[in-house]
Every structure is written in structure tokens, then in C-alpha cells.
Design a protein around this motif. Structure first.
Motif, PDB file in Angstrom:
ATOM      1  N   GLU A 219      -2.902   7.274   1.090  1.00  0.00           N
ATOM      2  CA  GLU A 219      -2.184   6.418   0.141  1.00  0.00           C
ATOM      3  C   GLU A 219      -2.402   4.967   0.525  1.00  0.00           C
ATOM      4  O   GLU A 219      -2.327   4.607   1.698  1.00  0.00           O
ATOM      5  N   THR A 220      -2.681   4.136  -0.473  1.00  0.00           N
ATOM      6  CA  THR A 220      -2.684   2.700  -0.219  1.00  0.00           C
ATOM      7  C   THR A 220      -1.237   2.279   0.010  1.00  0.00           C
ATOM      8  O   THR A 220      -0.383   2.507  -0.845  1.00  0.00           O
ATOM      9  N   ASP A 222       0.897   0.102  -0.402  1.00  0.00           N
ATOM     10  CA  ASP A 222       1.464  -1.003  -1.169  1.00  0.00           C
ATOM     11  C   ASP A 222       2.877  -0.576  -1.533  1.00  0.00           C
ATOM     12  O   ASP A 222       3.124   0.049  -2.566  1.00  0.00           O
TER      13      ASP A 222
END
Length: 312
Positions: A219-220, A222
Motif C-alpha cells: 500500500e502507498t 498516503d
């Protein structure tokens, strides 16, 4: 150090030991049945106590927007140091500490009793996030300090956290920040920059921990976007500094010596012989250049809290 561990800031460190970096353990949700949590508890408590000024500042910031919550849930509470800080910051709230390790929850209950908060303090043992389904009513504030990154699917974990909030309730996750520093760049022995090389080991250890989780999803990270994607409204991100200048207190030195010892044991073979020799000197209480005795030991760390609200 916490639950990846690296914290407490509070938290736990089964996957190789605590670390004062941004991935410190909070406490987690996946099964660590092979961990001696009763034995780990004093270390986890000591870490969270060292970081308490940072947590207290973060909770003061939270309290400006979270007014008079009825139920606060500490998801991945470990031994309850931050749970009790939550009880202090929100004196009208009931606090439930949630963790997968019952020995740590025993410590949490004892701490709440010592601090006079037992009448509005409860615990819930089980694996995150499923155990949250056992809550009797929705949370007005759900605090998750470095516990989310112990869930294989962090996006699904955020959605599950959000579902346990009351309409208008707040989710606060402590994830990210900066690697901690506790020694100068040049410590008078070995190659300068040792701490930067240790941070690389910590990042590698954290990546391996994430990769080993059941159902892990890349997962990024962010966090504002992930919070919004979970159906919540991101309302703020702020970093908080722990600045304990040299010469460090005995509790800080003791905490750092345990942290560094665990890192030496778990990751030391990835360092060159020169760095290993320096680590051994830093860990030798009889050595004037050790963490226990040198005058230039400090602790400087930053942790980031992201908040989001469930739409009413």
C-alpha cells in the motif's frame, strides 16, 4: 518501539525488538502467540513512559477538536500507558484498552487502578480489527498508535476502525514520522554515521515484518488518502517532537540500551565488523564510551498523528 515494533512509542516489539523509529510498535492485531508478552511488558512500559511527553502533546492537540467523548478505544494498547494518558486527557470518558496480549492488558488495568481511573477503564482482549465487534457501543474516539501497520491489509483495517466509530466520531492513527536520533553523527569511534546505517536496518526489518503478515497488501502509505478511501473525512495531520537533550536520564539510557541490544541481536550480522564492534562498546556498561555512561546521549524523535471523522 512498539509494536512492530520499534514505539511504544509505545508499543511492542516482537518482530525484532523495539525501535525508536517511525515504525515503533504500538500494539498489534496479528497473532504473536510465541511472544513472551509478560516478559516484554516492562520494556514496553518503559518505552511508552519515555515517550509520554510526546503523547501528552498529541492528546492535547486532539482534545481541541474532540469534545467530551463518551467512549475512547485504544486499539493496540499494549500495557496501557497511553490508554491512561487518554483517561487523563479526557476525564469524562470511558476508556477501553484493546490488545491481543492479555498479560499486557493486566498491566493496563493495574496502571489505571494506581492512577485512580479504574471506575471508567476497561480492557478487551483479541485480535484487531475483529475484536472491535465486541464493543458494546460505538467509539467517539478511536486511537491507534502504530497498531495499524501490523495488519496485513491496512486499507481494510482502516475501514474496520471507521465502522466502530459513532457518527461524528474521530479516528486518530499514529503512523510515520522520523527515525529517532540518540547519538551524534561522529561518536569518536568507528565510522561516522552509525545511526544512519542502523536506520537502514530498521527499515529493512520493518519491510520484512510487513511482508510476513498474513494477507499482506502492498500500500502507498498516503494516510490522508487512505482515511478518505475508508469513508472518513481526513481532518488533520500533525507531527509531535520528543526532544530530550543530552545528557540523557537513566531511564532514557536504559531504554536505548535495550533497544540497541535487541537490534544488535536481530540485525547485527548485516553490519560490517567495525560497526558491530562499536555497537558492542556502546552496550558494555563498563565502557566509558557506552550508552550507559557517555555524556552525549540524547533522544530526538518525531511521530505523526493523522485524524479523520466519520460523517454524521
Amino acid at each position: 518501539m512498539a509494536h512492530d515494533h520499534g514505539h511504544s512509542h509505545g508499543s511492542h516489539a516482537p518482530d525484532g525488538g523495539p525501535h525508536p523509529g517511525p515504525h515503533s510498535p504500538g500494539h498489534h492485531g496479528h497473532d504473536h502467540a510465541d511472544i513472551d508478552w509478560a516478559g516484554m511488558a516492562p520494556l514496553l512500559e518503559a518505552e511508552a513512559e519515555v515517550f509520554s511527553p510526546l503523547y501528552t502533546e498529541a492528546l492535547t492537540w486532539l482534545a481541541r477538536d474532540v469534545r467530551d467523548p463518551g467512549l475512547i478505544v485504544d486499539a493496540g494498547s499494549g500495557p496501557g500507558v497511553v490508554s491512561c494518558l487518554l483517561a487523563d486527557a479526557f476525564p469524562g470518558a470511558r476508556v477501553v484498552a484493546v490488545d491481543g496480549a492479555e498479560p499486557l492488558l493486566e498491566r493496563a488495568r493495574a496502571r489505571a487502578a494506581r492512577l485512580g481511573a479504574a471506575d471508567r477503564f476497561g480492557t478487551l482482549a483479541g485480535e484487531l480489527p475483529a475484536v472491535l465487534d465486541e464493543l458494546e457501543y460505538p467509539a467517539d474516539l478511536l486511537w491507534a498508535s502504530r497498531s495499524l501497520h501490523h495488519l496485513g491489509d491496512q486499507r481494510a483495517g482502516l475501514a474496520a476502525f471507521g465502522e466502530r466509530l459513532a457518527p461524528g466520531g474521530t479516528l486518530a492513527i499514529l503512523e510515520g514520522g522520523l527515525p529517532a536520533r540518540f547519538l551524534p553523527r561522529d561518536i569518536g569511534m568507528g565510522r561516522p554515521g552509525l545511526q544512519a546505517r542502523l536506520n537502514v536496518l530498521e527499515e529493512e526489518r520493518f519491510a520484512e515484518m510487513r511482508a510476513s503478515l498474513p494477507g499482506t497488501v502492498a500500500e502507498t502509505e498516503d494516510w490522508p488518502e487512505l482515511l478518505n478511501a475508508a469513508g472518513l473525512k481526513h481532518t488533520g495531520s500533525r507531527s509531535f517532537l520528543l526532544d530530550l537533550p543530552a545528557p540523557a536520564s537513566d531511564p532514557v539510557r536504559a531504554y536505548l540500551a535495550v533497544f540497541l541490544g535487541r537490534l544488535r541481536e536481530a540485525q547485527g550480522d548485516r553490519l560490517d565488523a567495525g560497526d558491530r564492534a562499536v555497537l558492542d562498546r556502546l552496550l558494555d556498561p563498563a565502557d566509558e564510551a557506552s550508552l550507559h555512561r557517555r555524556p552525549d546521549v540524547f533522544l530526538l524523535a518525531a511521530h505523526t498523528v493523522h485524524t479523520a471523522v466519520r460523517p454524521a
